[in-house]
Design an enzyme around this catalytic site. Structure first.
Site, PDB file in Angstrom:
ATOM      1  N   GLY A 152    -120.708 -32.666  56.462  1.00 11.37           N
ATOM      2  CA  GLY A 152    -121.461 -31.438  56.755  1.00 11.37           C
ATOM      3  C   GLY A 152    -120.824 -30.283  55.984  1.00 11.37           C
ATOM      4  O   GLY A 152    -119.608 -30.144  55.962  1.00 11.37           O
ATOM      5  N   ARG A 191    -123.598 -36.950  53.491  1.00 14.94           N
ATOM      6  CA  ARG A 191    -122.979 -37.921  54.399  1.00 14.94           C
ATOM      7  C   ARG A 191    -123.367 -39.281  53.822  1.00 14.94           C
ATOM      8  O   ARG A 191    -124.529 -39.516  53.509  1.00 14.94           O
ATOM      9  CB  ARG A 191    -123.554 -37.779  55.805  1.00 14.94           C
ATOM     10  N   ASP A 236    -112.888 -35.103  59.234  1.00 13.47           N
ATOM     11  CA  ASP A 236    -112.048 -36.287  59.413  1.00 13.47           C
ATOM     12  C   ASP A 236    -112.646 -37.529  58.753  1.00 13.47           C
ATOM     13  O   ASP A 236    -111.925 -38.351  58.189  1.00 13.47           O
ATOM     14  CB  ASP A 236    -111.794 -36.535  60.899  1.00 13.47           C
ATOM     15  N   THR A 262    -114.926 -27.712  58.272  1.00 16.03           N
ATOM     16  CA  THR A 262    -116.048 -27.925  59.177  1.00 16.03           C
ATOM     17  C   THR A 262    -116.144 -26.744  60.131  1.00 16.03           C
ATOM     18  O   THR A 262    -115.121 -26.296  60.646  1.00 16.03           O
ATOM     19  CB  THR A 262    -115.936 -29.234  59.995  1.00 16.03           C
ATOM     20  N   ASP A 294    -116.951 -26.702  62.992  1.00 13.34           N
ATOM     21  CA  ASP A 294    -116.682 -27.051  64.386  1.00 13.34           C
ATOM     22  C   ASP A 294    -115.247 -26.784  64.838  1.00 13.34           C
ATOM     23  O   ASP A 294    -114.961 -26.778  66.024  1.00 13.34           O
ATOM     24  CB  ASP A 294    -116.988 -28.540  64.617  1.00 13.34           C
ATOM     25  N   ASP A 311    -112.697 -28.767  64.769  1.00 12.17           N
ATOM     26  CA  ASP A 311    -112.372 -29.881  65.674  1.00 12.17           C
ATOM     27  C   ASP A 311    -111.476 -30.927  65.017  1.00 12.17           C
ATOM     28  O   ASP A 311    -111.563 -32.107  65.317  1.00 12.17           O
ATOM     29  CB  ASP A 311    -113.662 -30.533  66.197  1.00 12.17           C
ATOM     30  N   ARG A 363    -121.508 -30.876  68.094  1.00 12.82           N
ATOM     31  CA  ARG A 363    -121.988 -32.151  68.644  1.00 12.82           C
ATOM     32  C   ARG A 363    -120.964 -32.730  69.613  1.00 12.82           C
ATOM     33  O   ARG A 363    -121.286 -33.233  70.663  1.00 12.82           O
ATOM     34  CB  ARG A 363    -122.258 -33.119  67.485  1.00 12.82           C
TER      35      ARG A 363
HETATM   36  O1  F6P Z   1    -120.725 -29.201  60.725  1.00 13.95           O
HETATM   37  C1  F6P Z   1    -120.529 -29.906  61.941  1.00 13.95           C
HETATM   38  C2  F6P Z   1    -121.812 -29.992  62.638  1.00 13.95           C
HETATM   39  O2  F6P Z   1    -122.204 -28.684  62.596  1.00 13.95           O
HETATM   40  C3  F6P Z   1    -121.959 -30.472  64.064  1.00 13.95           C
HETATM   41  O3  F6P Z   1    -121.668 -29.567  65.056  1.00 13.95           O
HETATM   42  C4  F6P Z   1    -123.395 -30.883  64.077  1.00 13.95           C
HETATM   43  O4  F6P Z   1    -123.726 -31.724  65.087  1.00 13.95           O
HETATM   44  C5  F6P Z   1    -123.539 -31.527  62.763  1.00 13.95           C
HETATM   45  O5  F6P Z   1    -122.680 -30.816  61.899  1.00 13.95           O
HETATM   46  C6  F6P Z   1    -124.915 -31.618  62.259  1.00 13.95           C
HETATM   47  O6  F6P Z   1    -124.940 -31.719  60.880  1.00 13.95           O
HETATM   48  P1  F6P Z   1    -126.092 -32.403  60.040  1.00 13.95           P
HETATM   49  O7  F6P Z   1    -127.359 -32.046  60.718  1.00 13.95           O
HETATM   50  O8  F6P Z   1    -125.934 -31.788  58.704  1.00 13.95           O
HETATM   51  O9  F6P Z   1    -125.837 -33.862  60.059  1.00 13.95           O
END
Ligand code: F6P
Length: 420
Positions: free
Chosen positions: A14, A78, A109, A132, A134, A136, A178
């Site tokens: 992401g 991804r 990670d 990221t 997040d 996290d 998430r």
């Molecule tokens: O960047 C992390 C994050 O924002 C999470 O909180 C979220 O669930 C996820 O990416 C969603 O990313 P994508 O829709 O790009 O897979």
């Protein structure tokens, strides 16, 4: 020891706002050592498929004017197939053929694990830069993008507050996260929320208690409310069997003409259909209508005739992930990118750049990934794995404890400062 001559940089997973700042810093810092930098497009996907242009030399001119731009000039992807041995071997072969001697990965990670998998077949050292929104990653106190994501989120939440107050409303806000509630918790504290629900601690948000307190606050004259939900927060109030029984009973009542189709839809919404934040909105509106109607009947207070807490729902989602990075993100990303190159030049590979006690530093990549998995397990199960914790090094243990305590204290503060 021969000097490093050619390295690669890529952005993976992401995206986040400061990725361009990282790419720029790597290219510019590499000049100090006469190292050539190659940008890999689309992360591990581009590394594996190596379409024309997927490996491109980046000169200083190529990274001009990108420090202020969100997104990533190298694109991000991804790529789940990067777990397959044959795929990793192809990528490793491509990296060798391109003459890459070290790799800087800005990602989360999963991207760091990908880098270590690559190492098994290529011997190409990697440096991970935690990126990221997040925040996290257990090995570091800060991940790039978090500050900018919060800025975006808070600006939107403040704007909602203005209109909520004019109209005597509540706004439920769903923010990204998430698996992690950091954005939700910080947002809740920063915007004066009335409640916050996060994935890691479902017990910290009690739906009915929050609604009761909001109703009482409205009786005292409170006009507007904001309630924050992390996207991964779930409603643990009822088991699946209980929800099914409620829905079956409602369907039966509807078929027997005892409730309207609208009531049936609301019950379905509260129990099944929507995300937790949307369920909360429906329940808050329904329950506050019931409570205020009783209250008006008891008191005859005209202020509460037809009263309820009108509630809107807003999902901020990926908006938080875009836009120009804040000063903190630009500077931190730049310094992390520079340190990555310094480590490579000093032949110190397989490290993760981190912030420890507010300082930018680095730690062994395997140690970083290991402490992250131990903490993630705790986050998922709520149980500390004492056997795994006993094996952590003092640094890993410190990072693990920091995470646990940080979350606990943010949850406590959000509750203590809740505006109800
Ligand atoms: O960047 C992390 C994050 O924002 C999470 O909180 C979220 O669930 C996820 O990416 C969603 O990313 P994508 O829709 O790009 O897979």
């Amino acid at each position: 020891m021969p000097k490093v001559k050619r390295i690669a940089v890529m952005t993976s997973g992401g995206d986040c706002q400061a990725m361009n700042s990282v790419v720029r810093a790597v290219v510019l810092a590499a000049r100090k050592y006469n190292i050539e930098t190659v940008g890999i497009m689309d992360g591990f996907y581009g590394m594996t498929y190596r379409r024309p242009g997927d490996f491109r030399v980046l000169r200083a001119e190529d990274v001009e004017n990108i420090i202020s731009r969100g997104g990533t000039i190298l694109n991000s992807a991804r790529f789940d197939e990067f777990r397959q041995e044959s795929v990793i071997k192809t990528a490793a072969k491509n990296m060798k053929e391109e003459g890459i001697e070290a790799l800087v990965v800005a990602g989360g990670d999963g991207s760091f694990r990908g880098g270590l998998d690559l190492l098994k077949y290529s011997n190409i050292p990697i440096i991970g830069i935690p990126s990221t929104i997040d925040n996290d990653i257990t090995s570091t106190e800060y991940t790039l993008g978090f500050d900018t994501a919060l800025r975006n989120t808070i600006e939107m939440a403040d704007a909602l507050r203005d209109t909520c107050n004019s109209h005597k409303r509540c706004n439920v806000i769903e923010v990204m996260g998430r698996n992690c509630g950091q954005i939700a918790l910080m947002t809740a504290i920063a915007v004066g929320a009335s409640g916050v629900a996060i994935p890691e601690a479902p017990e910290a948000f009690d739906v009915d208690r929050t609604i009761d307190r909001m109703i009482e606050a409205r009786k005292r004259g409170k006009r507007s409310f904001l309630v924050v939900f992390a996207e991964g927060a779930v409603n643990t109030r009822l088991t699946d069997d209980e929800k099914k029984a409620t829905l079956d009973a409602a369907a039966e009542s509807y078929l027997a003409d005892r409730i309207s189709g609208r009531d049936l839809a609301m019950i379905a919404d509260e129990n099944y259909i929507s995300a937790f934040g949307e369920q909360f909105r429906t329940r808050l509106q329904r329950r506050s209508r019931e409570e205020f109607s009783k209250y008006y009947a008891e008191t005859g207070d005209i202020h509460f005739k037809d009263e309820y807490i009108e509630t809107k729902f807003a999902r901020f989602a990926h908006v938080a992930r875009g836009g120009s990075p804040t000063v903190y993100d630009r500077v931190t990303a730049s310094r992390m990118g520079e340190l990555a190159v310094d480590l490579i030049a000093a032949k110190r590979g397989n490290r993760c750049i981190c912030v420890h006690d507010g300082r930018i530093t680095s730690m062994d990549m395997w140690d970083a990934i290991n402490v992250d998995s131990v903490y993630r397990r705790y986050r998922k199960t709520g149980v500390h794995d004492s056997e795994a914790i006993a094996k952590l090094s003092p640094l890993q243990k410190k990072l693990y404890d920091y995470r646990v305590k940080l979350n606990e204290s943010l949850i406590r503060s959000a509750a203590a400062l809740s505006e109800i």
